[in-house]
Design a protein around this motif. Structure first.
Motif, PDB file in Angstrom:
ATOM      1  N   SER A 122       0.807  -1.223   0.000  1.00 14.91           N
ATOM      2  CA  SER A 122       0.000   0.000   0.000  1.00 14.91           C
ATOM      3  C   SER A 122       0.843   1.277   0.000  1.00 14.91           C
ATOM      4  O   SER A 122       0.285   2.376  -0.034  1.00 14.91           O
ATOM      5  CB  SER A 122      -0.921   0.012   1.222  1.00 14.91           C
ATOM      6  OG  SER A 122      -0.167  -0.013   2.428  1.00 14.91           O
ATOM      7  N   HIS A 123       2.169   1.133   0.056  1.00 12.65           N
ATOM      8  CA  HIS A 123       3.014   2.330   0.056  1.00 12.65           C
ATOM      9  C   HIS A 123       2.841   3.087  -1.248  1.00 12.65           C
ATOM     10  O   HIS A 123       2.577   2.508  -2.300  1.00 12.65           O
ATOM     11  CB  HIS A 123       4.479   1.937   0.255  1.00 12.65           C
ATOM     12  CG  HIS A 123       5.373   3.102   0.570  1.00 12.65           C
ATOM     13  ND1 HIS A 123       5.927   3.890  -0.402  1.00 12.65           N
ATOM     14  CD2 HIS A 123       5.782   3.610   1.762  1.00 12.65           C
ATOM     15  CE1 HIS A 123       6.666   4.832   0.166  1.00 12.65           C
ATOM     16  NE2 HIS A 123       6.585   4.692   1.478  1.00 12.65           N
ATOM     17  N   LEU A 124       3.021   4.396  -1.190  1.00 10.59           N
ATOM     18  CA  LEU A 124       2.710   5.251  -2.338  1.00 10.59           C
ATOM     19  C   LEU A 124       3.693   5.104  -3.496  1.00 10.59           C
ATOM     20  O   LEU A 124       3.389   5.539  -4.609  1.00 10.59           O
ATOM     21  CB  LEU A 124       2.654   6.711  -1.888  1.00 10.59           C
ATOM     22  CG  LEU A 124       1.494   7.052  -0.947  1.00 10.59           C
ATOM     23  CD1 LEU A 124       1.648   8.453  -0.390  1.00 10.59           C
ATOM     24  CD2 LEU A 124       0.165   6.917  -1.672  1.00 10.59           C
ATOM     25  N   TYR A 125       4.876   4.501  -3.267  1.00 13.30           N
ATOM     26  CA  TYR A 125       5.812   4.341  -4.399  1.00 13.30           C
ATOM     27  C   TYR A 125       6.762   3.161  -4.286  1.00 13.30           C
ATOM     28  O   TYR A 125       7.277   2.683  -5.300  1.00 13.30           O
ATOM     29  CB  TYR A 125       6.619   5.620  -4.634  1.00 13.30           C
ATOM     30  CG  TYR A 125       7.529   6.037  -3.498  1.00 13.30           C
ATOM     31  CD1 TYR A 125       8.766   5.441  -3.283  1.00 13.30           C
ATOM     32  CD2 TYR A 125       7.167   7.081  -2.649  1.00 13.30           C
ATOM     33  CE1 TYR A 125       9.598   5.841  -2.255  1.00 13.30           C
ATOM     34  CE2 TYR A 125       7.991   7.501  -1.621  1.00 13.30           C
ATOM     35  CZ  TYR A 125       9.207   6.878  -1.426  1.00 13.30           C
ATOM     36  OH  TYR A 125      10.026   7.286  -0.405  1.00 13.30           O
ATOM     37  N   GLN A 470       6.616  14.573  -2.965  1.00 15.17           N
ATOM     38  CA  GLN A 470       6.040  13.292  -2.574  1.00 15.17           C
ATOM     39  C   GLN A 470       5.835  12.481  -3.849  1.00 15.17           C
ATOM     40  O   GLN A 470       5.074  12.881  -4.724  1.00 15.17           O
ATOM     41  CB  GLN A 470       4.702  13.490  -1.866  1.00 15.17           C
ATOM     42  CG  GLN A 470       3.969  12.202  -1.547  1.00 15.17           C
ATOM     43  CD  GLN A 470       4.746  11.313  -0.586  1.00 15.17           C
ATOM     44  OE1 GLN A 470       5.001  11.699   0.550  1.00 15.17           O
ATOM     45  NE2 GLN A 470       5.142  10.144  -1.044  1.00 15.17           N
ATOM     46  N   LEU A 472       4.374   9.647  -6.094  1.00 11.02           N
ATOM     47  CA  LEU A 472       3.116   8.897  -6.118  1.00 11.02           C
ATOM     48  C   LEU A 472       3.073   8.070  -7.392  1.00 11.02           C
ATOM     49  O   LEU A 472       3.235   8.621  -8.488  1.00 11.02           O
ATOM     50  CB  LEU A 472       1.911   9.849  -6.083  1.00 11.02           C
ATOM     51  CG  LEU A 472       1.916  10.906  -4.969  1.00 11.02           C
ATOM     52  CD1 LEU A 472       0.825  11.931  -5.201  1.00 11.02           C
ATOM     53  CD2 LEU A 472       1.761  10.236  -3.612  1.00 11.02           C
ATOM     54  N   SER A 474       1.423   4.601  -9.775  1.00  7.46           N
ATOM     55  CA  SER A 474       0.463   3.529 -10.033  1.00  7.46           C
ATOM     56  C   SER A 474       0.979   2.772 -11.250  1.00  7.46           C
ATOM     57  O   SER A 474       0.777   3.199 -12.387  1.00  7.46           O
ATOM     58  CB  SER A 474      -0.940   4.090 -10.296  1.00  7.46           C
ATOM     59  OG  SER A 474      -1.843   3.044 -10.596  1.00  7.46           O
ATOM     60  N   ARG A 494      -6.042   2.500  -6.115  1.00  6.19           N
ATOM     61  CA  ARG A 494      -4.690   3.069  -6.158  1.00  6.19           C
ATOM     62  C   ARG A 494      -4.729   4.512  -6.660  1.00  6.19           C
ATOM     63  O   ARG A 494      -4.064   5.390  -6.095  1.00  6.19           O
ATOM     64  CB  ARG A 494      -3.805   2.217  -7.087  1.00  6.19           C
ATOM     65  CG  ARG A 494      -2.357   2.670  -7.159  1.00  6.19           C
ATOM     66  CD  ARG A 494      -1.648   2.445  -5.844  1.00  6.19           C
ATOM     67  NE  ARG A 494      -0.241   2.823  -5.912  1.00  6.19           N
ATOM     68  CZ  ARG A 494       0.638   2.579  -4.964  1.00  6.19           C
ATOM     69  NH1 ARG A 494       0.262   1.969  -3.853  1.00  6.19           N
ATOM     70  NH2 ARG A 494       1.883   2.951  -5.097  1.00  6.19           N
ATOM     71  N   ALA A 497      -5.910   6.775  -3.986  1.00  5.89           N
ATOM     72  CA  ALA A 497      -4.853   7.040  -3.007  1.00  5.89           C
ATOM     73  C   ALA A 497      -3.860   8.071  -3.542  1.00  5.89           C
ATOM     74  O   ALA A 497      -3.401   8.954  -2.806  1.00  5.89           O
ATOM     75  CB  ALA A 497      -4.132   5.741  -2.657  1.00  5.89           C
ATOM     76  N   VAL A 498      -3.537   7.990  -4.835  1.00  6.97           N
ATOM     77  CA  VAL A 498      -2.617   8.952  -5.448  1.00  6.97           C
ATOM     78  C   VAL A 498      -3.224  10.351  -5.432  1.00  6.97           C
ATOM     79  O   VAL A 498      -2.561  11.339  -5.082  1.00  6.97           O
ATOM     80  CB  VAL A 498      -2.277   8.505  -6.887  1.00  6.97           C
ATOM     81  CG1 VAL A 498      -1.574   9.626  -7.648  1.00  6.97           C
ATOM     82  CG2 VAL A 498      -1.393   7.258  -6.866  1.00  6.97           C
ATOM     83  N   ALA A 501      -3.288  11.766  -1.882  1.00  5.75           N
ATOM     84  CA  ALA A 501      -1.945  12.136  -1.428  1.00  5.75           C
ATOM     85  C   ALA A 501      -1.469  13.409  -2.110  1.00  5.75           C
ATOM     86  O   ALA A 501      -0.806  14.251  -1.497  1.00  5.75           O
ATOM     87  CB  ALA A 501      -0.965  10.996  -1.693  1.00  5.75           C
TER      88      ALA A 501
END
Length: 613
Positions: A122-125, A470, A472, A474, A494, A497-498, A501
């Motif tokens: 689930s981490h953004l990258y 940050q 981000l 997908s 996803r 979430a991007v 964020a």
């Protein structure tokens, strides 16, 4: 070469250092063999002399010869053990330089520590940019010797730092980069302490825990008074001043104290033993850091945390802890119970250790934090040393911004460089191109280098400027049969979430989206993809999107748009597809899906190809 410039020839550095360590190891092997032979001779001499005495071939006075031979054997054993320890250190130096040579080529892919425990789907990258796992940034950089250092490096790769933090790490790493000897010494010192990677968390937990002996504080004055009284009673009984039975009164009182304190003492003893894990031998490691002469403020700050003014250095505190811990280790001796009864040994030893904890326990976390920071900085410095062609990024406070000249992927042995420019808010690259042409690799190169830059490390580029961002992504969306989530819905989650964020970052973000919304039909994908990109740009974020949907490229033509169409292309040579992986402006005008199928042996027809008459 200035004292703080990176070595221009890391291969020579590692080769020479490995040869030196191997030569030293070979010499120590010869010394070890001599000691082994001498120990055998001393032991056989002791046996022979004893045998001749027992056979009445030698007089009883020759027992001193047996004693002398055994003493000599003991001295040789101690000296031999020191040789073993020196051999162990030289093997570690050989290993570190072998790893250094492997890191200069593809051999680092064989390193076993890949940081999987830090990976999060689930981490953004991190899942999309190969930050952890096989062939990852962590696997390439990691040369830590403690779990705290490993966790610090993972934290740096998992979250961007501020401009001030990045610049401080850059300066410190630049100073450490040519200090291969210090970086390897630090690693060897730590790895010598424990066979497994040392984890200071349990030791810190013990050091910061509340006092354990409060309930038996009454026993300490008795432990100080009773043994001298009992000894006095014994002496007076021996000289006839008192009856000899009086000594049993003192011994009985001491036995009662030992019984009443046994459970509390054992609980603390167990807690100390769980937390210690070899940290009694950490004094040389901290002493190594204390003995350095650093110039960069961050390094001096970390060092000063280990040498507080007016107090002994941390290495002295660990030496004292080692001495105290050796007292409680006496419990393993076969006469421990008797000695404890007569002297109340454990009460003295554990209360002394409790005093050490009361005075220094609150500082232990800071000590290991400074050490972890140095380990992480050493990893960054190692990358700078091993990749002298990498450049140090220039950080700017205002953004979002990311501009690179001759950008390459830091995990590839021979990346094809490209220039990339996202000069401000709401700028985006719309990347088109045929399959396997390099679209996704370019985006991963952008993201991986930003991750490195904001961790304080050098990047794979000729020049690199950016603001704190940050990242981000997908790219590697997966469905989940276990959770009942389809590919399309997983992708939607996803993207959500991007977007969230990007808004939370006030647009100070870099988004990297690879072929989004593939799980739906063409018409809806076109509409939804266009709207997702608009929403992201509306936050002020900058980024890049790959697509095979050429209709999306019309966004670049809209008034006020800051979207730039770029593409990769391929061509045929001798019936084979050839890629140059060079980025060009504009929209791609060729595709290769059918050619890929045919080259793979799938007999598909091209409906646009002219039919044979």
């Amino acid at each position: 070469m200035s004292p703080h410039s990176a070595s221009p020839n890391p291969h020579r550095t590692y080769t020479e250092r490995r040869a030196t360590a191997q030569a030293e190891l070979t010499a120590l092997d010869r010394v070890s063999a001599r000691y082994a032979n001498l120990r055998t001779v001393a032991f056989l001499a002791a046996v022979a002399i004893s045998g001749f005495i027992l056979a009445d071939r030698l007089s009883r006075d020759w027992w001193w010869g047996t004693v002398g031979a055994l003493v000599l054997y003991g001295v040789l054993a101690v000296l031999h053990h020191q040789v073993f320890r020196r051999e162990e250190r030289q093997r570690l130096y050989v290993l570190l330089n072998d790893r250094g040579l492997a890191r200069l080529g593809p051999g680092w892919h064989e390193f076993t520590e890949r940081g999987e425990r830090f990976a999060s789907a689930s981490h953004l990258y991190t899942p999309d940019l190969d930050v952890f796992g096989q062939g990852s940034l962590f696997q390439l950089l990691n040369e830590t010797a403690t779990r705290a250092g490993e966790e610090r490096l993972a934290a740096w790769l998992s979250a961007p730092a501020s401009v001030a933090e990045v610049e401080a790490r850059q300066g410190a790493a630049r100073e450490l980069a040519p200090r291969t000897d210090f970086r390897q010494d630090l690693c060897v010192d730590a790895r010598t302490v424990a066979k497994e990677k040392a984890d200071p968390s349990l030791f810190i937990q013990w050091a910061e825990s509340s006092p354990s002996l409060t309930s038996i504080r009454w026993s300490l004055p008795l432990a100080l008074i009773l043994p001298p009284i009992t000894l006095t009673l014994f002496i007076l009984g021996q000289v006839g001043v008192l009856r000899g039975a009086w000594v049993w009164l003192g011994l009985g009182a001491q036995l009662l104290v030992a019984v009443l304190t046994r459970r509390t003492l054992k609980a603390m003893d167990d807690a100390v033993e769980r937390g210690e894990q070899g940290f009694v031998r950490y004094a040389p490691l901290f002493e190594r850091v204390e003995g350095q002469r650093f110039e960069h403020p961050l390094l001096r700050q970390l060092q000063s945390g280990l040498q507080q003014q007016g107090e002994p250095a941390v290495s002295a505190h660990f030496k004292r802890f080692s001495q105290l811990y050796s007292l409680i280790e006496f419990k393993r001796h076969q006469f421990h119970a008797l000695v404890h009864w007569v002297t109340l040994w454990d009460i003295h030893a554990l209360f002394a250790l409790e005093r050490w904890r009361a005075r220094y326990g609150g500082k232990v976390r800071h000590w290991f934090s400074a050490l972890a920071e140095l380990e992480a900085l050493s990893c960054v410095a190692g990358l700078a040393h091993d990749r002298p062609a990498f450049t140090w990024p220039v950080l700017e406070a205002q953004g979002p911004r990311m501009e690179a000249k001759q950008l390459g992927h830091p995990l590839l042995d021979a990346p094809v460089p490209n220039d990339v420019a996202l000069p401000g808010p709401a700028h985006a690259l719309l990347i088109t191109g045929s399959n396997m042409s390099g679209k996704t690799t370019l985006m991963r190169a952008m993201g991986a280098n930003v991750v490195l830059a904001l961790a304080g490390a050098p990047v794979c580029a000729e020049a690199f400027r950016l603001s704190p961002l940050q990242v981000l992504t997908s790219m590697r969306v997966k469905d989940s049969l276990e959770r009942g989530v389809s590919y399309f819905y997983a992708e939607v989650q996803r993207i959500k979430a991007v977007l969230d964020a990007a808004r939370a970052a006030d647009g100070q973000a870099l988004f990297l989206l690879d072929e989004i919304l593939l799980g739906t039909n063409t018409r809806e994908r076109q509409l939804a993809s266009r709207e997702v990109l608009r929403l992201l740009l509306a936050t002020g974020a900058c980024g890049a999107v790959t697509t095979h949907d050429l209709s999306l490229t019309a966004l670049a033509e809209e008034q006020g748009a800051r979207v730039l169409n770029v593409h990769f292309r391929d061509h045929l040579e001798d019936g084979k597809m050839v890629f140059d992986y060079k980025l060009r402006e504009g929209v791609v005008d060729t595709t290769n899906a059918l050619r890929v199928l045919r080259l793979a042996g799938v007999p598909v027809d091209d409906p646009e190809a002219p039919s044979a008459s």
